[in-house]
Design an enzyme around this catalytic site. Structure first.
Site, PDB file in Angstrom:
ATOM      1  N   GLU A   1     -11.443 -20.229  10.822  1.00 33.90           N
ATOM      2  CA  GLU A   1     -10.652 -21.330  11.411  1.00 33.90           C
ATOM      3  C   GLU A   1     -11.259 -21.812  12.720  1.00 33.90           C
ATOM      4  O   GLU A   1     -11.726 -20.975  13.500  1.00 33.90           O
ATOM      5  CB  GLU A   1      -9.219 -20.833  11.661  1.00 33.90           C
TER       6      GLU A   1
ATOM      7  N   ARG B   1      -3.890 -14.113   6.609  1.00 35.84           N
ATOM      8  CA  ARG B   1      -5.119 -14.345   7.370  1.00 35.84           C
ATOM      9  C   ARG B   1      -6.198 -14.740   6.370  1.00 35.84           C
ATOM     10  O   ARG B   1      -6.275 -14.158   5.282  1.00 35.84           O
ATOM     11  CB  ARG B   1      -5.555 -13.087   8.128  1.00 35.84           C
TER      12      ARG B   1
ATOM     13  N   HIS C   1      -2.811 -23.815   9.650  1.00 34.33           N
ATOM     14  CA  HIS C   1      -2.223 -22.594  10.219  1.00 34.33           C
ATOM     15  C   HIS C   1      -0.960 -22.899  11.036  1.00 34.33           C
ATOM     16  O   HIS C   1      -0.940 -22.708  12.259  1.00 34.33           O
ATOM     17  CB  HIS C   1      -3.247 -21.841  11.081  1.00 34.33           C
TER      18      HIS C   1
ATOM     19  N   GLY D   1       2.211 -21.624  10.049  1.00 32.15           N
ATOM     20  CA  GLY D   1       3.293 -20.750   9.555  1.00 32.15           C
ATOM     21  C   GLY D   1       4.459 -20.609  10.514  1.00 32.15           C
ATOM     22  O   GLY D   1       5.619 -20.715  10.116  1.00 32.15           O
TER      23      GLY D   1
ATOM     24  N   ARG E   1       0.820  -1.229   0.000  1.00 37.84           N
ATOM     25  CA  ARG E   1       0.000   0.000   0.000  1.00 37.84           C
ATOM     26  C   ARG E   1       0.845   1.267   0.000  1.00 37.84           C
ATOM     27  O   ARG E   1       0.426   2.288  -0.506  1.00 37.84           O
ATOM     28  CB  ARG E   1      -1.041  -0.015   1.117  1.00 37.84           C
TER      29      ARG E   1
HETATM   30  C1  GLV Z   1       0.416 -16.244  13.223  1.00 39.68           C
HETATM   31  O1  GLV Z   1      -0.383 -16.341  12.338  1.00 39.68           O
HETATM   32  C2  GLV Z   1       0.809 -14.998  13.780  1.00 39.68           C
HETATM   33  O2  GLV Z   1       0.169 -13.968  13.514  1.00 39.68           O
HETATM   34  O3  GLV Z   1       1.780 -14.968  14.524  1.00 39.68           O
END
Ligand code: GLV
Length: 315
Positions: A263, A234, A281, A283, A176
């Site tokens: 989720e 997200r 989820h 990550g 952005r």
């Molecule tokens: C995981 O998704 C985080 O926001 O740390």
């Protein structure tokens, strides 16, 4: 002793340290509803919450004992940080320590989707593999392709580095605000320009009101039919229905997802799609990263308890 609520079990060394400094309660019953959050805010001096705990505006409307939410996670879209500030509650997060782990999962999804690893795994486990074949499970070549990154923050740049240095990819991005990057990468004029140019689109923006459904049907319609869509940010950033429509109708080639709109609900239509790789989820889910996240969240709470400025304050 100050009363600290930790809303999920976290790494033991972090809990051990917390117990030496605070009167610690660990909640082991899953995510807190908005009502649970309101009760916790009235009862504890400090809270170490995480994703899924609904610290909505309503949660901050009642009695307030709590002075700090040391969130476990970089994303804090489950916390109304403005309402928290109005109620006199500091919010902190855990940036940096999860950048590499999360970028690694973006590449895991990119490679797994491009190379049809999910389908191949299911084939082997189901006993459906008949042996090597020159035309079996042909995927999409990754090296040298165009990588389009939506959101060029810390995680976006770590993904760019992996794409550029690891796979010789041409990196384009949408952000952005204007962004200079260390890794060679071109900022294009609009989101749609990136969606159009990329062989792989990776979403790495923060969640929250400003990015909700940023990736809508119009954005998805810009993608090449051969292109693959990855989301590690997200679920709410993507119109999930529109994504599923595009996948079912073959308007894009596949998707790799680590996050979902509601989720842990994953729509059955998505589960039915062979060309998707779906992760729960994870990550930041390495032992090292999750311990570092817990430590950072606790360190912010300790700083507040010692009248120092919490270093990762976001509100
Ligand atoms: C995981 O998704 C985080 O926001 O740390």
């Amino acid at each position: 002793m100050l009363k600290l609520l930790i809303t999920r079990p976290i790494a033991e060394p972090v809990l051990d340290q917390a117990r030496t400094l605070f009167d610690v309660t660990i909640h082991d019953g899953g995510a807190l509803s908005s009502q649970d959050c309101a009760l916790a805010l009235a009862k504890y001096d400090a809270i170490l919450p995480t994703l899924g705990d609904e610290f909505s505006a309503a949660a901050f409307a009642g009695d307030m004992r709590c002075k700090i939410l040391g969130n476990f996670g970089v994303g804090y879209n489950h916390i109304d940080a403005k309402a928290a500030a109005t109620a006199g509650v500091i919010v902190t997060n855990t940036p940096d320590v999860l950048t590499d782990a999360t970028a690694d999962v973006a590449l895991t999804l990119l490679l797994a989707t491009a190379r049809r690893a999910g389908e191949g795994e299911r084939m082997v486990r189901d006993g459906r593999w008949g042996g090597f074949g020159p035309k079996n499970l042909l995927g999409t070549h990754v090296t040298g392709k165009t990588l389009g990154i939506i959101g060029m923050g810390r995680i976006g740049q770590a993904i760019a580095a992996r794409g550029h240095f690891g796979f010789g990819m041409d990196v384009v991005f949408h952000n952005r605000s204007p962004k200079q990057t260390e890794v060679p990468a071109r900022q294009l004029g609009s989101l749609h320009d990136v969606m159009k140019a990329a062989d792989f689109v990776v979403v790495a923006t923060p969640g929250g009101a400003e990015t909700t459904k940023l990736i809508n049907s119009e954005a998805l319609a810009q993608m090449k039919p051969s292109a693959i869509f990855i989301n590690i940010s997200r679920g709410e950033v993507v119109d999930e229905e529109a994504l599923i429509d595009a996948l079912e109708e073959g308007r894009i080639a596949g998707a790799g997802l680590d996050v979902y709109e509601k989720e842990p609900f994953v729509p059955p239509r998505l589960l039915a799609l062979e060309n998707c790789v779906l992760l729960p989820h994870l990550g930041s889910a390495t032992v090292e990263t999750r311990q570092a996240m817990g430590q950072m969240a606790l360190d912010n709470i300790i700083a507040w308890s010692e009248d120092r400025d919490p270093p990762q304050r976001v509100n």
